[in-house]
Design an enzyme around this catalytic site. Structure first.
Site, PDB file in Angstrom:
ATOM      1  N   ASN A  12      20.016  -9.086  43.824  1.00  0.00           N
ATOM      2  CA  ASN A  12      21.137  -9.453  44.814  1.00  0.00           C
ATOM      3  C   ASN A  12      21.403 -10.962  44.767  1.00  0.00           C
ATOM      4  O   ASN A  12      20.498 -11.534  45.108  1.00  0.00           O
ATOM      5  CB  ASN A  12      20.996  -8.948  45.970  1.00  0.00           C
ATOM      6  CG  ASN A  12      22.170  -9.184  47.115  1.00  0.00           C
ATOM      7  OD1 ASN A  12      22.677 -10.220  47.062  1.00  0.00           O
ATOM      8  ND2 ASN A  12      22.446  -8.144  47.563  1.00  0.00           N
ATOM      9  N   HIS A  15      22.686 -14.679  48.159  1.00  0.00           N
ATOM     10  CA  HIS A  15      21.889 -15.865  48.745  1.00  0.00           C
ATOM     11  C   HIS A  15      22.146 -17.197  47.841  1.00  0.00           C
ATOM     12  O   HIS A  15      22.123 -18.156  48.367  1.00  0.00           O
ATOM     13  CB  HIS A  15      20.393 -15.710  48.802  1.00  0.00           C
ATOM     14  CG  HIS A  15      20.348 -14.455  49.577  1.00  0.00           C
ATOM     15  ND1 HIS A  15      20.468 -14.336  51.254  1.00  0.00           N
ATOM     16  CD2 HIS A  15      19.854 -13.145  49.447  1.00  0.00           C
ATOM     17  CE1 HIS A  15      20.387 -13.263  51.526  1.00  0.00           C
ATOM     18  NE2 HIS A  15      19.867 -12.417  50.680  1.00  0.00           N
ATOM     19  N   HIS A  48      27.370  -8.530  46.959  1.00  0.00           N
ATOM     20  CA  HIS A  48      28.256  -8.000  48.258  1.00  0.00           C
ATOM     21  C   HIS A  48      29.508  -8.951  48.631  1.00  0.00           C
ATOM     22  O   HIS A  48      29.361 -10.033  49.012  1.00  0.00           O
ATOM     23  CB  HIS A  48      27.161  -7.834  49.459  1.00  0.00           C
ATOM     24  CG  HIS A  48      27.810  -7.314  50.501  1.00  0.00           C
ATOM     25  ND1 HIS A  48      26.946  -7.056  51.859  1.00  0.00           N
ATOM     26  CD2 HIS A  48      29.179  -6.854  50.958  1.00  0.00           C
ATOM     27  CE1 HIS A  48      27.926  -6.590  52.589  1.00  0.00           C
ATOM     28  NE2 HIS A  48      28.999  -6.353  52.257  1.00  0.00           N
ATOM     29  N   ARG A  50      31.941  -9.771  50.994  1.00  0.00           N
ATOM     30  CA  ARG A  50      32.192  -9.233  52.446  1.00  0.00           C
ATOM     31  C   ARG A  50      33.742  -9.444  52.776  1.00  0.00           C
ATOM     32  O   ARG A  50      34.247 -10.384  52.124  1.00  0.00           O
ATOM     33  CB  ARG A  50      31.354 -10.128  53.238  1.00  0.00           C
ATOM     34  CG  ARG A  50      29.866  -9.635  53.232  1.00  0.00           C
ATOM     35  CD  ARG A  50      28.901 -10.178  53.981  1.00  0.00           C
ATOM     36  NE  ARG A  50      29.114  -9.675  55.507  1.00  0.00           N
ATOM     37  CZ  ARG A  50      28.383  -8.996  56.090  1.00  0.00           C
ATOM     38  NH1 ARG A  50      26.965  -8.726  55.461  1.00  0.00           N
ATOM     39  NH2 ARG A  50      28.516  -8.620  57.265  1.00  0.00           N
ATOM     40  N   ARG A  54      31.890 -14.512  53.134  1.00  0.00           N
ATOM     41  CA  ARG A  54      30.920 -15.600  53.724  1.00  0.00           C
ATOM     42  C   ARG A  54      29.963 -16.182  52.426  1.00  0.00           C
ATOM     43  O   ARG A  54      29.480 -17.277  52.689  1.00  0.00           O
ATOM     44  CB  ARG A  54      30.015 -15.140  54.805  1.00  0.00           C
ATOM     45  CG  ARG A  54      29.220 -14.023  54.637  1.00  0.00           C
ATOM     46  CD  ARG A  54      28.007 -13.869  55.836  1.00  0.00           C
ATOM     47  NE  ARG A  54      28.819 -13.201  56.673  1.00  0.00           N
ATOM     48  CZ  ARG A  54      28.003 -12.435  57.730  1.00  0.00           C
ATOM     49  NH1 ARG A  54      26.705 -12.221  57.567  1.00  0.00           N
ATOM     50  NH2 ARG A  54      28.548 -11.901  58.686  1.00  0.00           N
ATOM     51  N   GLU A  75      28.510  -4.064  46.144  1.00  0.00           N
ATOM     52  CA  GLU A  75      28.337  -3.797  47.455  1.00  0.00           C
ATOM     53  C   GLU A  75      29.686  -4.126  48.379  1.00  0.00           C
ATOM     54  O   GLU A  75      30.132  -4.885  48.169  1.00  0.00           O
ATOM     55  CB  GLU A  75      27.407  -4.452  48.333  1.00  0.00           C
ATOM     56  CG  GLU A  75      25.925  -3.912  47.871  1.00  0.00           C
ATOM     57  CD  GLU A  75      24.772  -4.609  48.473  1.00  0.00           C
ATOM     58  OE1 GLU A  75      25.166  -5.502  49.284  1.00  0.00           O
ATOM     59  OE2 GLU A  75      23.623  -4.483  47.943  1.00  0.00           O
ATOM     60  N   THR A 106      23.442  -6.805  56.251  1.00  0.00           N
ATOM     61  CA  THR A 106      23.497  -5.221  56.571  1.00  0.00           C
ATOM     62  C   THR A 106      22.496  -4.744  57.469  1.00  0.00           C
ATOM     63  O   THR A 106      21.268  -4.512  57.046  1.00  0.00           O
ATOM     64  CB  THR A 106      23.666  -4.741  55.140  1.00  0.00           C
ATOM     65  OG1 THR A 106      24.367  -5.391  54.139  1.00  0.00           O
ATOM     66  CG2 THR A 106      24.523  -3.335  55.478  1.00  0.00           C
ATOM     67  N   GLU A 156      21.417   5.016  48.047  1.00  0.00           N
ATOM     68  CA  GLU A 156      20.391   3.726  48.324  1.00  0.00           C
ATOM     69  C   GLU A 156      19.836   3.985  49.740  1.00  0.00           C
ATOM     70  O   GLU A 156      20.635   3.949  50.693  1.00  0.00           O
ATOM     71  CB  GLU A 156      21.333   2.475  48.102  1.00  0.00           C
ATOM     72  CG  GLU A 156      20.139   1.247  48.174  1.00  0.00           C
ATOM     73  CD  GLU A 156      20.603  -0.074  47.428  1.00  0.00           C
ATOM     74  OE1 GLU A 156      21.206  -0.043  46.863  1.00  0.00           O
ATOM     75  OE2 GLU A 156      19.902  -0.973  48.201  1.00  0.00           O
ATOM     76  N   HIS A 199      16.481  -3.573  50.743  1.00  0.00           N
ATOM     77  CA  HIS A 199      16.691  -4.264  51.941  1.00  0.00           C
ATOM     78  C   HIS A 199      15.488  -4.448  52.525  1.00  0.00           C
ATOM     79  O   HIS A 199      14.551  -3.769  53.109  1.00  0.00           O
ATOM     80  CB  HIS A 199      17.479  -3.631  53.022  1.00  0.00           C
ATOM     81  CG  HIS A 199      18.285  -4.369  54.099  1.00  0.00           C
ATOM     82  ND1 HIS A 199      17.537  -5.363  54.985  1.00  0.00           N
ATOM     83  CD2 HIS A 199      19.541  -5.063  54.120  1.00  0.00           C
ATOM     84  CE1 HIS A 199      18.500  -6.029  55.577  1.00  0.00           C
ATOM     85  NE2 HIS A 199      19.594  -5.894  55.075  1.00  0.00           N
TER      86      HIS A 199
HETATM   87  N1  PXP Z   1      20.640  -3.491  49.127  1.00  0.00           N
HETATM   88  C1  PXP Z   1      21.874  -3.445  50.223  1.00  0.00           C
HETATM   89  C2  PXP Z   1      22.724  -2.285  50.330  1.00  0.00           C
HETATM   90  C3  PXP Z   1      21.828  -4.629  50.910  1.00  0.00           C
HETATM   91  O1  PXP Z   1      23.065  -4.696  51.889  1.00  0.00           O
HETATM   92  C4  PXP Z   1      20.933  -5.591  50.731  1.00  0.00           C
HETATM   93  C5  PXP Z   1      21.200  -6.898  51.603  1.00  0.00           C
HETATM   94  O2  PXP Z   1      22.568  -7.723  51.200  1.00  0.00           O
HETATM   95  C6  PXP Z   1      20.049  -5.570  49.771  1.00  0.00           C
HETATM   96  C7  PXP Z   1      19.884  -4.391  49.091  1.00  0.00           C
HETATM   97  C8  PXP Z   1      19.173  -6.735  49.417  1.00  0.00           C
HETATM   98  O3  PXP Z   1      18.374  -7.046  50.636  1.00  0.00           O
HETATM   99  P1  PXP Z   1      17.442  -8.381  50.563  1.00  0.00           P
HETATM  100  O4  PXP Z   1      18.214  -9.449  50.440  1.00  0.00           O
HETATM  101  O5  PXP Z   1      16.847  -8.452  52.082  1.00  0.00           O
HETATM  102  O6  PXP Z   1      16.434  -7.989  49.368  1.00  0.00           O
END
Ligand code: PXP
Length: 263
Positions: A12, A15, A48, A50, A54, A75, A106, A156, A199
């Protein structure tokens, strides 16, 4: 010995976009991060988009699709705006997530049961558009049953509660949450769904999830990008791949032991 069950790693990159947006410029570039991550061993890229943009922006999604060959897992909230963007972009997969403006990330899974009437046409439209739809849900049987009813091919499982308990050192709660995830994964897989999870995972909890028999993909962001600041992105990806491989080894060991007992 059964064939090694593959557990894919989706990185992901939200960040990286957060860091870029903090100064309003173009760097660090999330798409460059995606390129480096795939070269280092990530199987796919998750982002993601959003409602408030952001972190990831529309142009990022367009560029990932155009410049990165690995599968894109978009996402998104189940809204008309996002559905239109997904159908125009055609990512490999869409993961429908709940979205609240005030949240940091999330929080909690999608209410597939309560939202079924709203979600069903979106799941169908995305599916008809050739996109693999995944529902981000808590590990609860009724949520899995709703996903099956809607014809979503993937769920998921939200690992947040498990990871929170693990990090807090609440052993009994963490074990109970891991058991709940294992049970939900088996239930979903036996109903024909492909099971992903994510997550809040770190290098240890990713090993534990990869050790569960029915998990096929982990989507991980924060810990990898955070660690990349210290050790570099390729090394952070390699560490996570090794953590997942450890889990897969444990899974195979447990499988072999069960087979021996049965003989
Ligand atoms: N899966 C989903 C559906 C999420 O919303 C997120 C966070 O954006 C993640 C995975 C990844 O989470 P993390 O950044 O805590 O590893």
């Amino acid at each position: 010995m059964p064939e090694k069950p593959p557990v894919r790693l989706g990185l992901n990159i939200d960040h990286v976009a957060t860091l870029r947006n903090a100064r309003g410029g173009a760097r660090p570039d999330p798409i460059e991060a995606a390129r480096i991550a795939v070269k280092a061993g990530a199987d796919g890229i998750t982002a993601h988009l959003r409602e408030d943009r952001r972190h990831i922006r529309d142009e990022d999604i367009r560029r990932i699709k155009a410049e990165i060959a690995a599968p894109l897992n978009l996402e998104m909230a189940a809204t008309e705006e996002m559905t239109a963007i997904a159908l125009a972009t055609k990512p490999h997969a869409c993961c429908l997530v709940p979205e609240r403006r005030q949240e940091l990330t999330t929080e909690g899974g999608l209410d597939a049961v309560g939202g079924e009437a709203h979600l069903l046409p979106i799941v169908k439209r995305l599916g008809d558009g050739g996109i693999r739809v995944s529902l981000f849900i808590d590990p609860e049987p009724r949520q899995i049953e709703a996903a099956v009813r809607m014809g979503a091919p993937v769920v998921e499982l939200h690992t947040g509660q498990y990871c929170d308990a693990w990090i807090a050192g609440e052993e009994a709660t963490a074990q109970a949450e891991l058991d709940r995830l294992a049970w939900a994964a088996t239930l979903a897989a036996s109903a024909g769904l492909e099971v992903h999870a994510g997550h809040g995972l770190d290098f240890e909890t990713a090993t534990h999830l990869a050790a569960l028999p029915d998990i096929r993909e982990l989507n991980i962001g924060h810990v990898i990008i955070g660690e990349a600041v210290l050790i570099g992105l390729p090394e952070a990806i390699r560490r996570m791949r090794a953590a997942i491989a450890d889990g897969v080894e444990k899974r195979l060991g447990a499988h072999a032991a069960t087979q021996q007992q049965q003989q």
